[in-house]
Design an enzyme around this catalytic site. Structure first.
Site, short mmCIF file in Angstrom:
data_model
loop_
_atom_site.label_atom_id
_atom_site.label_comp_id
_atom_site.label_asym_id
_atom_site.label_seq_id
_atom_site.Cartn_x
_atom_site.Cartn_y
_atom_site.Cartn_z
N ARG A 46 0.85 -1.19 0.00
CA ARG A 46 0.00 0.00 0.00
C ARG A 46 0.89 1.24 0.00
O ARG A 46 0.64 2.20 -0.72
CB ARG A 46 -0.95 0.02 1.21
CG ARG A 46 -1.64 1.36 1.38
CD ARG A 46 -2.91 1.36 2.24
NE ARG A 46 -2.90 0.45 3.36
CZ ARG A 46 -2.14 0.59 4.47
NH1 ARG A 46 -1.33 1.62 4.61
NH2 ARG A 46 -2.21 -0.31 5.43
N TYR A 98 -16.09 17.42 -15.46
CA TYR A 98 -16.38 15.99 -15.51
C TYR A 98 -17.42 15.65 -14.43
O TYR A 98 -17.28 16.04 -13.28
CB TYR A 98 -15.09 15.19 -15.29
CG TYR A 98 -15.32 13.70 -15.24
CD1 TYR A 98 -15.64 13.00 -16.40
CD2 TYR A 98 -15.26 13.00 -14.04
CE1 TYR A 98 -15.88 11.64 -16.36
CE2 TYR A 98 -15.49 11.63 -14.01
CZ TYR A 98 -15.80 10.96 -15.17
OH TYR A 98 -16.05 9.61 -15.13
N ASP A 170 -6.86 19.11 -14.06
CA ASP A 170 -7.20 17.78 -14.58
C ASP A 170 -6.74 17.76 -16.04
O ASP A 170 -7.35 18.38 -16.90
CB ASP A 170 -8.72 17.57 -14.45
CG ASP A 170 -9.17 16.19 -14.94
OD1 ASP A 170 -8.44 15.56 -15.74
OD2 ASP A 170 -10.26 15.75 -14.52
N LYS A 195 -7.86 6.85 -19.30
CA LYS A 195 -8.15 7.35 -20.64
C LYS A 195 -6.89 7.24 -21.51
O LYS A 195 -6.46 6.16 -21.82
CB LYS A 195 -8.69 8.78 -20.54
CG LYS A 195 -9.76 8.96 -19.44
CD LYS A 195 -11.05 8.21 -19.70
CE LYS A 195 -11.99 8.13 -18.51
NZ LYS A 195 -12.31 9.38 -17.84
C1 PLP Z 1 -12.81 9.76 -16.57
C2 PLP Z 1 -12.46 11.07 -16.01
C3 PLP Z 1 -12.25 11.26 -14.63
C4 PLP Z 1 -12.47 10.16 -13.62
O1 PLP Z 1 -11.52 9.14 -13.76
P1 PLP Z 1 -11.84 7.58 -13.43
O2 PLP Z 1 -10.57 6.91 -13.80
O3 PLP Z 1 -13.02 7.18 -14.24
O4 PLP Z 1 -12.12 7.53 -11.96
C5 PLP Z 1 -11.88 12.53 -14.20
N1 PLP Z 1 -11.70 13.56 -15.06
C6 PLP Z 1 -11.90 13.40 -16.38
C7 PLP Z 1 -11.70 14.58 -17.29
C8 PLP Z 1 -12.28 12.17 -16.91
O5 PLP Z 1 -12.48 12.05 -18.23
#
Ligand code: PLP
Length: 379
Positions: A46, A98, A170, A195
């Site tokens: 962890r 998001y 982000d 992604k």
């Molecule tokens: C998918 C996404 C998230 C969340 O991420 P997860 O891996 O699904 O928890 C946050 N910000 C953006 C812009 C995203 O496309």
């Protein structure tokens, strides 16, 4: 070192035990100690695991940071960032955000006494209006989802610095290949690694990167204390994915550009949202802070009828109807009934998510086949 070289080499080195050129999947929870406290830097997975550690170093390098931390999902990474704050602290966030980020802010953290403001950051004056002595963080997502608005990271960083607030960006949509928020003054970069970084739609993961050692220590403390860490198998898959990030992003951007232009000329299409067009309202900011425009595109249909949009997303063959984005394969989505279904119609239409809005995550297939698929679906 140039991006492509960093993506392939940073953080990884042949396995000292065997010479294996690829970082092994250290599928272990614990590590033997020769005597109490006498170990090789790993005590419990962890806290730290060698496969995850390699990925964390790699991510830090490609984001031009010094410290990386990987989490079980993008939302777990966001969870960690917000836990750096205290009750009474205020966060100013992008309004076109998001959905999962909005949900964790509003339904999880608000009840612990944190205050969230959502403003249209395409005009940074809206941020200045909300800033006060309690403002401890500014949260930026750019490009935004699904309207592809662009926020000037350097301008927001200036505001954040002037009031001593942390700026977290982000960077999921742009990726470190197209945009480097830390170089523009951000304190923390957040990723849904799920992604583009993973890139193959086979992993859920999140990450944080910072240059600042004090911020990093706080991130590692929360990562270890809250425990939402990324596993070794997933870390291996993402290490593998990142080795081709630069090639994939080149092709995503190339295909994206061709498809954006095709859609803009199509008689059934009303409007195309893609920051590469000179008449996109934030094109100059995009051109200044991004090295390419990526493969995310949204568009609306003439007449703005729900049934027309549903017909298009159901008639495509190559584009798969699915949530998510950033994989090698092309995806198509209908925000009004999928990602934004929980938002009241009037509310979502204010930000542009109308009934006929369709979002594409353009993959890296042969663009001729993608164009033919869209032509057939729109015809
Ligand atoms: C998918 C996404 C998230 C969340 O991420 P997860 O891996 O699904 O928890 C946050 N910000 C953006 C812009 C995203 O496309």
């Amino acid at each position: 070192m140039k991006f492509a070289t960093k993506a392939i080499h940073e953080g990884v080195s042949p396995d000292p035990a065997t010479g294996a050129i690829m970082t092994p999947i250290y599928q272990t929870s614990t590590y033997v100690q020769e005597g109490v406290g006498n170990h090789k830097g790993y005590e419990y997975s962890r806290t730290l695991n060698p496969t995850r550690h390699a990925l964390e170093k790699n991510l830090a390098a490609i984001e031009n940071g010094n410290f990386g931390a990987c989490f079980a999902s993008g939302l777990a990474a966001i969870d960690c960032v917000i836990k750096m704050l205290n009750p009474g602290d205020e966060v100013i966030s992008t309004n076109d955000l998001y959905g999962g980020s909005y949900r964790i802010f509003k339904t999880i953290f608000e009840k612990y006494g944190l205050v969230f403001h959502f403003v249209d950051m395409t005009d940074v004056h809206h941020i200045r209006e909300k800033v006060n002595a309690n403002t401890k963080m500014i949260w930026v997502e750019t490009p935004t989802n699904p309207m592809m608005n662009i926020i000037d990271i350097a301008a927001v960083a200036e505001i954040a610095q002037s009031v001593g607030a942390l700026l977290c960006v982000d960077n999921t949509f742009a990726t470190p290949y197209l945009q480097s928020p830390l170089d523009l003054g951000a304190d923390i970069v957040m990723h849904s690694v799920t992604k583009y970084l993973g890139g193959h739609s086979d992993v859920i993961m999140g990450a944080l990167v910072t240059k600042n050692e004090k911020i990093a220590q706080e991130i590692y403390r929360i990562q270890n204390s809250s425990g939402a860490v990324a596993g070794p198998m997933d870390s291996f898959l993402v290490l593998r994915g990142i080795k081709t990030l630069h090639l994939r992003m080149e092709r995503h951007s190339e295909n994206g550009e061709k498809i954006a232009h095709f859609l803009a000329k199509h008689p059934k299409v009303e409007q195309v949202y893609w920051p590469g067009f000179p008449d996109h309202p934030n094109h100059l900011v995009a051109a200044k802070q991004m090295r390419g425009f990526g493969g995310m595109i949204s568009f609306t249909l003439k007449g703005n009828r729900l049934e027309d949009a549903l017909r298009v997303v159901e008639r495509v063959n190559l584009f798969a109807l699915a949530e998510s984005l950033g994989g090698v394969e092309s995806l198509i989505g209908h925000p009004a009934t999928m990602t934004h279904a929980s938002i009241p119609k009037e509310e979502r239409e204010k930000s542009g998510v109308v009934d006929s809005l369709i979002r594409l995550s353009v993959g890296i297939e042969a663009v001729e086949d993608l164009l033919e698929d869209l032509e057939n679906a729109l015809g």
